[in-house]
Scaffold this motif. Structure first.
Motif, mmCIF file in Angstrom:
data_model
loop_
_atom_site.group_PDB
_atom_site.id
_atom_site.type_symbol
_atom_site.label_atom_id
_atom_site.label_comp_id
_atom_site.label_asym_id
_atom_site.label_seq_id
_atom_site.Cartn_x
_atom_site.Cartn_y
_atom_site.Cartn_z
ATOM 1 N N ASN A 67 8.884 26.279 8.108
ATOM 2 C CA ASN A 67 8.336 27.302 8.814
ATOM 3 C C ASN A 67 9.052 28.611 8.854
ATOM 4 O O ASN A 67 10.300 28.864 8.291
ATOM 5 C CB ASN A 67 8.053 26.856 10.365
ATOM 6 C CG ASN A 67 9.353 26.788 11.425
ATOM 7 O OD1 ASN A 67 10.148 27.439 11.246
ATOM 8 N ND2 ASN A 67 9.378 25.696 11.934
ATOM 9 N N SER A 74 10.847 38.628 8.880
ATOM 10 C CA SER A 74 10.901 37.084 9.555
ATOM 11 C C SER A 74 12.325 37.492 10.271
ATOM 12 O O SER A 74 12.420 36.936 11.468
ATOM 13 C CB SER A 74 10.905 36.135 8.693
ATOM 14 O OG SER A 74 11.091 35.082 9.337
ATOM 15 N N ARG A 75 13.242 38.109 9.490
ATOM 16 C CA ARG A 75 14.774 37.991 10.201
ATOM 17 C C ARG A 75 14.623 39.060 11.183
ATOM 18 O O ARG A 75 15.517 39.100 12.066
ATOM 19 C CB ARG A 75 15.620 38.172 9.092
ATOM 20 C CG ARG A 75 15.686 37.198 7.979
ATOM 21 C CD ARG A 75 16.187 35.810 8.398
ATOM 22 N NE ARG A 75 15.544 35.110 9.603
ATOM 23 C CZ ARG A 75 14.455 34.271 9.280
ATOM 24 N NH1 ARG A 75 13.821 34.428 7.829
ATOM 25 N NH2 ARG A 75 13.771 33.894 10.088
ATOM 26 N N TYR A 115 17.378 31.089 6.998
ATOM 27 C CA TYR A 115 17.331 32.695 6.698
ATOM 28 C C TYR A 115 16.405 33.121 5.865
ATOM 29 O O TYR A 115 16.303 34.483 5.573
ATOM 30 C CB TYR A 115 18.992 33.033 6.702
ATOM 31 C CG TYR A 115 19.500 32.978 7.880
ATOM 32 C CD1 TYR A 115 19.844 34.259 8.626
ATOM 33 C CD2 TYR A 115 20.062 31.876 8.592
ATOM 34 C CE1 TYR A 115 20.994 34.323 9.501
ATOM 35 C CE2 TYR A 115 20.750 32.056 9.702
ATOM 36 C CZ TYR A 115 21.179 32.913 10.310
ATOM 37 O OH TYR A 115 21.887 33.181 11.477
ATOM 38 N N ASN A 170 12.032 40.006 13.316
ATOM 39 C CA ASN A 170 11.259 39.757 14.428
ATOM 40 C C ASN A 170 11.169 38.389 14.758
ATOM 41 O O ASN A 170 10.333 37.988 15.769
ATOM 42 C CB ASN A 170 9.740 40.360 13.919
ATOM 43 C CG ASN A 170 9.864 41.742 13.629
ATOM 44 O OD1 ASN A 170 9.891 42.542 14.674
ATOM 45 N ND2 ASN A 170 9.723 42.241 12.508
ATOM 46 N N GLY A 171 11.352 37.555 14.061
ATOM 47 C CA GLY A 171 11.282 35.901 14.426
ATOM 48 C C GLY A 171 12.228 35.507 15.373
ATOM 49 O O GLY A 171 13.033 36.315 15.928
ATOM 50 N N GLU A 172 12.388 34.278 15.427
ATOM 51 C CA GLU A 172 13.266 33.618 16.471
ATOM 52 C C GLU A 172 14.811 33.465 15.901
ATOM 53 O O GLU A 172 15.763 33.584 16.352
ATOM 54 C CB GLU A 172 12.840 31.922 16.914
ATOM 55 C CG GLU A 172 11.394 32.218 17.462
ATOM 56 C CD GLU A 172 11.039 30.814 17.855
ATOM 57 O OE1 GLU A 172 11.939 30.032 17.558
ATOM 58 O OE2 GLU A 172 10.080 30.890 18.434
ATOM 59 N N LEU A 173 14.835 33.524 14.408
ATOM 60 C CA LEU A 173 16.120 33.263 13.659
ATOM 61 C C LEU A 173 16.424 34.857 13.239
ATOM 62 O O LEU A 173 16.216 35.203 12.153
ATOM 63 C CB LEU A 173 16.062 32.328 12.686
ATOM 64 C CG LEU A 173 17.286 32.081 11.902
ATOM 65 C CD1 LEU A 173 18.253 31.233 13.009
ATOM 66 C CD2 LEU A 173 17.117 30.933 10.848
ATOM 67 N N LEU A 174 16.927 35.650 14.003
ATOM 68 C CA LEU A 174 17.216 37.030 13.765
ATOM 69 C C LEU A 174 18.688 37.234 12.922
ATOM 70 O O LEU A 174 19.593 36.458 13.062
ATOM 71 C CB LEU A 174 17.657 37.869 15.015
ATOM 72 C CG LEU A 174 16.190 37.789 15.890
ATOM 73 C CD1 LEU A 174 16.631 38.804 17.080
ATOM 74 C CD2 LEU A 174 15.273 38.355 15.015
ATOM 75 N N ASP A 226 11.027 30.385 10.832
ATOM 76 C CA ASP A 226 12.328 30.432 11.481
ATOM 77 C C ASP A 226 13.050 29.368 11.072
ATOM 78 O O ASP A 226 14.157 28.976 11.926
ATOM 79 C CB ASP A 226 11.905 30.537 13.014
ATOM 80 C CG ASP A 226 11.231 31.863 13.447
ATOM 81 O OD1 ASP A 226 11.787 32.873 13.196
ATOM 82 O OD2 ASP A 226 10.110 31.630 14.000
#
Length: 285
Positions: free
Chosen positions: A58, A237-238, A63, A240-244, A60
């Protein structure tokens, strides 16, 4: 999609063999691929890829995982593969040395595509890495073969060169994401280095790969476009996602820009070199 002028169509390796079995095989494999993709998005009740294998793939999970919007490129690739499947049935293409060279490889890529989806659905993340690496190798072989000769017309340039170029570019990004997912799923500690350091390093390698493809293909745009697309969605993704990870996002954007610039430069210089080479060849006759 600037063609290379080295060699002629008759010089392409793998240009012998029975044509009808090849055409039928490509068609059957395309159907298998489409069915596999429908399974992958849950059309037949299966678990969508992002949720399969415990969510290892998924947006998140790692990286290097792109945001979900990145996967819309598959609709373009599948449409192109459908166009390729139809194109190779045209009478003018049945005995084409270019199609004889590419057909079996394209068929193999379609089977590997479906195999990758099924391996992820089964939760075999490590196996999926082996499958996608094999897929990348097959698409790289296709790139080497079709880059040696120009497309006969713009339809072939889009249906064959463009489709396979997008396919290669996207799978290059997906291979990185898939490998990162498998290592994370296995609990790999990165030899003590932080995930951000590894992600930036891998993105630098991807940028180098993109430049190499641009150089070999004399500025073919499709691989560069797909690479830049995938890298841009990693950045999204990096950020705006949960795993910044700002560092990873900046590296992804930089890699996308380098690849795009390299494709444009090699395309322009390649076009300028071709007339010069033709003139030099004529002068020596």
């Amino acid at each position: 999609m600037t063609p290379s002028t080295s060699g002629t169509r008759s010089e392409i390796p793998g240009s012998r063999g029975s044509d009808l079995p090849r055409q039928l095989t490509v068609t059957v494999c395309f159907i298998v691929c489409i069915v596999g993709s429908m399974i992958g998005v849950g059309v037949f009740g299966g678990t969508p890829i992002a949720e399969a294998a415990g969510g290892a793939l998924n947006a998140d999970a790692t990286y290097l995982a792109p945001a979900s919007g990145a996967f819309s490129i598959w609709s373009v690739i599948y449409t192109g593969l459908g166009a390729y499947t139809i194109w190779q049935w045209l009478p003018s293409q049945r005995s084409s040395a270019r199609q004889r060279s590419l057909g079996w490889l394209v068929a193999a890529s379609l089977v590997l595509n479906a195999a990758w989806i099924l391996s992820v659905q089964a939760g075999w993340v490590a196996v999926s890495v082996l499958v996608i690496v094999a897929l990348l190798a097959v698409l790289a072989a296709c790139f080497v073969r079709y880059s040696r000769t120009p497309a006969a017309n713009w339809i072939e340039a889009v249906a064959v060169d463009g489709t396979l170029g997008l396919y290669l570019g996207w799978v290059s990004v997906a291979t990185c994401a898939n490998t990162a997912a498998a290592l994370t799923d296995a609990g790999w500690n990165g030899f003590g280095l932080t995930p951000e350091v590894w992600s930036i390093t891998i993105l630098a390698v991807v940028a180098a790969l993109g430049v190499a493809l641009a150089a070999y293909g004399r500025g073919r745009l499709a691989p560069a476009a797909a690479l830049a697309w995938g890298l841009s969605w990693i950045a999204v993704s990096r950020l705006n996602g949960e795993l910044l990870s700002t560092g990873t996002a900046v590296a992804a954007i930089a890699a996308a820009a380098v690849i795009a610039l390299a494709a444009v430069v090699y395309r322009v210089t390649g076009r300028n070199r071709i007339p010069a080479e033709a003139a030099a060849s004529a002068a020596h006759r």
